[in-house]
Design a protein around this motif. Structure first.
Motif, PDB file in Angstrom:
ATOM      1  N   LEU A   1       0.837  -1.200   0.000  1.00 59.01           N
ATOM      2  CA  LEU A   1       0.000   0.000   0.000  1.00 59.01           C
ATOM      3  C   LEU A   1       0.872   1.251   0.000  1.00 59.01           C
ATOM      4  CD1 LEU A   1      -2.887   1.104   0.097  1.00 59.01           C
ATOM      5  CD2 LEU A   1      -2.758   1.017   2.598  1.00 59.01           C
ATOM      6  N   PHE A   2       1.956   1.211   0.758  1.00 60.94           N
ATOM      7  CA  PHE A   2       2.922   2.315   0.786  1.00 60.94           C
ATOM      8  C   PHE A   2       3.418   2.609  -0.632  1.00 60.94           C
ATOM      9  CE2 PHE A   2       7.375   3.746   1.248  1.00 60.94           C
ATOM     10  CZ  PHE A   2       7.233   4.814   2.123  1.00 60.94           C
ATOM     11  N   ASN A   3       3.781   1.557  -1.371  1.00 66.72           N
ATOM     12  CA  ASN A   3       4.265   1.724  -2.740  1.00 66.72           C
ATOM     13  C   ASN A   3       3.155   2.220  -3.664  1.00 66.72           C
ATOM     14  OD1 ASN A   3       6.823   0.839  -2.021  1.00 66.72           O
ATOM     15  ND2 ASN A   3       6.366  -1.307  -2.512  1.00 66.72           N
ATOM     16  N   ALA A   4       1.942   1.717  -3.427  1.00 66.66           N
ATOM     17  CA  ALA A   4       0.821   2.113  -4.285  1.00 66.66           C
ATOM     18  C   ALA A   4       0.512   3.595  -4.123  1.00 66.66           C
ATOM     19  CB  ALA A   4      -0.406   1.277  -3.948  1.00 66.66           C
ATOM     20  N   VAL A   5       0.577   4.085  -2.902  1.00 68.46           N
ATOM     21  CA  VAL A   5       0.329   5.511  -2.661  1.00 68.46           C
ATOM     22  C   VAL A   5       1.447   6.336  -3.284  1.00 68.46           C
ATOM     23  CG1 VAL A   5       0.156   7.303  -0.890  1.00 68.46           C
ATOM     24  CG2 VAL A   5      -1.027   5.119  -0.583  1.00 68.46           C
ATOM     25  N   ALA A   6       2.697   5.864  -3.147  1.00 73.69           N
ATOM     26  CA  ALA A   6       3.840   6.596  -3.703  1.00 73.69           C
ATOM     27  C   ALA A   6       3.856   6.548  -5.221  1.00 73.69           C
ATOM     28  CB  ALA A   6       5.141   6.032  -3.157  1.00 73.69           C
TER      29      ALA A   6
END
Length: 532
Positions: free
Chosen positions: A76-81
């Protein structure tokens, strides 16, 4: 301790939160060494964090992604970034350290350094990657990927506990299989219920459930959150893998960034929480304190315990005896010499009754804390009763240094004494002259000067006797009056000495404790946004 408000910790960026933190700072300052040290230190830590946070990039919003192993938090962290910044999958089955990505670099490095995130774990996106709409533009965001809170490594969940204190917004990432796990509810969600206003929950990996079960799962999550005290917290269904709901999460984050209230709301919640703990322990009722009558009563009691009335009475008697001995007719002085010698050494020394002094000090401490909580009662005893166990000795020493001044003879005594000797000389001279005349009468005629037909030796003897006895009577009355005045002066000086000791050793510390209590009460009220 004074009632003067402390200088504001923050500029206009702090707003009302700054005033509340200032109030907490006043309460911490006033209660240091008086209330539970652990609570005071916790309050001081909140003040320190608040001051530092709102000075460091106050226009930045720090959002922490937290979750259990396997919740898909790093995905999710990567998806937001919009780019793979945090390793996932078999390369990194658990998050071992906090990762941070900031949109924009203004002041971020200093902020992350303050949070204890090493430079190698910091990344910056100076502009959105690819095309992005305004409602998903994350400029101003600092996103943290925290270690897994359920990691078997103690250091990992200790790092989560540490960083949770710094985040402005919490995003708790749950997965459909373990969203009811007691570990996250008991350890984090329920204790942080006071931060509901800056909390979001993401049900990630929603794609693992059939679409018809999504609503049921979301409703169940909301039910559990309500039991945790987090009713009304936004709950989003997201699939980081497929991208479902990621833009909804971004929009929710953008709203947090744009209103720039998250840091203040987080700080305000922390301040309110600790201020309520202070209020419970410290109380909020105004102190009744001591009346003027209470203060006078303490001095009266200490004066009685020190026996200054007996000292004054003894001083008066000694002064009368000395005055009579010095000014009376010399023949009478010879008769009363033994008495006057005894009186010269007869001033009663002060004998302080220490039990009475101890009781008086305890009574004052108890009166001054009527209506206060046990914590302040104990603090008052430590500040007033314990240090004054030697107050009897202090009073003894102070009274001894004051002295009674008995040895200083008034100037008029010397004048009267001289007159008395002249009167005695006249009396003796007249009598000797009469004896001489009587002896001469045995051998022949006698003659002596006369005044108004009365022999001069008779006049000398009579006047000398009348003056001597009359002056002795007058000076005795005068001596008693003078002795009473001087004895009252002695009593007043001793009482002033006792009052000074009482102010310095008892009333001063009492007032300092009451001032500290009042500062704490007002500071707590300010921290809670109330009028004191």
């Amino acid at each position: 301790m004074t009632d003067t408000p402390l200088a504001p910790l923050f500029s206009t960026s702090g707003g009302d939160v700054a005033a509340r933190v200032d109030g907490l700072a006043r309460a911490v300052d006033a209660t240091a060494g008086r209330l539970d040290p652990a609570l005071v230190e916790e309050g001081a830590a909140v003040v320190r964090r608040a001051g530092e946070r709102l000075r460091l990039a106050s226009d930045r919003t720090v959002v922490a992604l937290a979750g259990a192993t396997g919740s898909g938090k790093s995905s999710l962290f990567n998806a937001v970034a919009g780019i793979e910044l945090s390793a996932v999958g078999v390369r990194r089955p658990t998050t071992s350290w906090a990762m941070a990505v900031a949109w924009g670099d203004s002041g971020t490095r200093e902020l992350l350094s303050w949070m204890g995130i090493a430079e190698r774990q910091q990344m910056s996106l100076t502009s959105p990657l690819g095309s992005t709409t305004d409602d998903t533009n994350l400029d101003g965001l600092v996103l943290l990927d925290l270690p897994d809170h359920d990691s078997t490594e103690v250091a990992h969940h200790l790092e989560v506990d540490r960083l949770v204190q710094y985040a402005d917004v919490f995003v708790w990432v749950l997965d459909p299989q373990k969203y009811a796990d007691a570990a996250i509810h008991d350890r984090y969600l329920r204790p942080l219920a006071r931060h509901a206003a800056v909390t979001m929950v993401v049900l990630n990996q929603i794609d693992k459930l059939p679409p018809e079960k999504w609503d049921g799962a979301l409703q169940d999550v909301r039910r559990l959150l309500a039991e945790d005290g987090l009713a009304g917290v936004p709950v989003l269904a997201v699939s980081a893998l497929r991208g479902d709901g990621v833009d909804d999460l971004k929009r929710a984050l953008v709203r947090r960034i744009r209103d720039k209230q998250a840091a203040g709301m987080r700080t305000g919640a922390d301040v309110e929480h600790i201020a309520k703990a202070f209020e419970q322990l410290s109380g909020d009722a105004p102190a009744i304190g001591l009346t003027d009558s209470d203060r006078d009563q303490l001095v009266d009691t200490l004066a009685d315990a020190a026996g200054i009335a007996a000292v004054a009475d003894s001083t008066e008697k000694t002064l009368i005896s000395q005055a009579v001995a010095a000014t009376t007719w010399p023949p009478l002085r010879l008769i009363g010499r033994s008495k006057s010698r005894a009186a010269d050494d007869g001033v009663v020394a002060a004998r302080v009754q220490r039990p009475a002094v101890d009781v008086a000090v305890r009574d004052v401490a108890e009166k001054s804390t009527i209506g206060l909580t046990p914590s302040w009662v104990q603090s008052m005893r430590r500040a007033v009763v314990v240090p004054n166990r030697d107050l009897g000795d202090v009073l003894d020493s102070a009274m001894a240094s004051t002295g009674v001044g008995v040895g200083r003879a008034p100037a008029w005594w010397s004048t009267v004494k001289a007159i008395q000797w002249v009167a005695l000389a006249a009396t003796v001279g007249g009598l000797l002259w009469l004896l001489a005349l009587a002896g001469a009468g045995l051998t022949g005629s006698t003659s002596a000067p006369t005044v108004a037909g009365v022999w001069l030796p008779v006049i000398l003897a009579g006047v000398g006797l009348v003056v001597g006895l009359g002056l002795a009577l007058v000076t005795t009355v005068a001596a008693k009056s003078s002795a009473r005045r001087r004895a009252r002066g002695v009593e007043d000086r001793l009482r002033d000495t006792i009052a000074e000791v009482a102010r310095a050793r008892v009333l001063g510390p009492v007032d300092a404790e009451l001032a500290a209590y009042d500062q704490a009460r007002r500071g707590i009220a300010q921290a809670l946004g109330r009028n004191a």
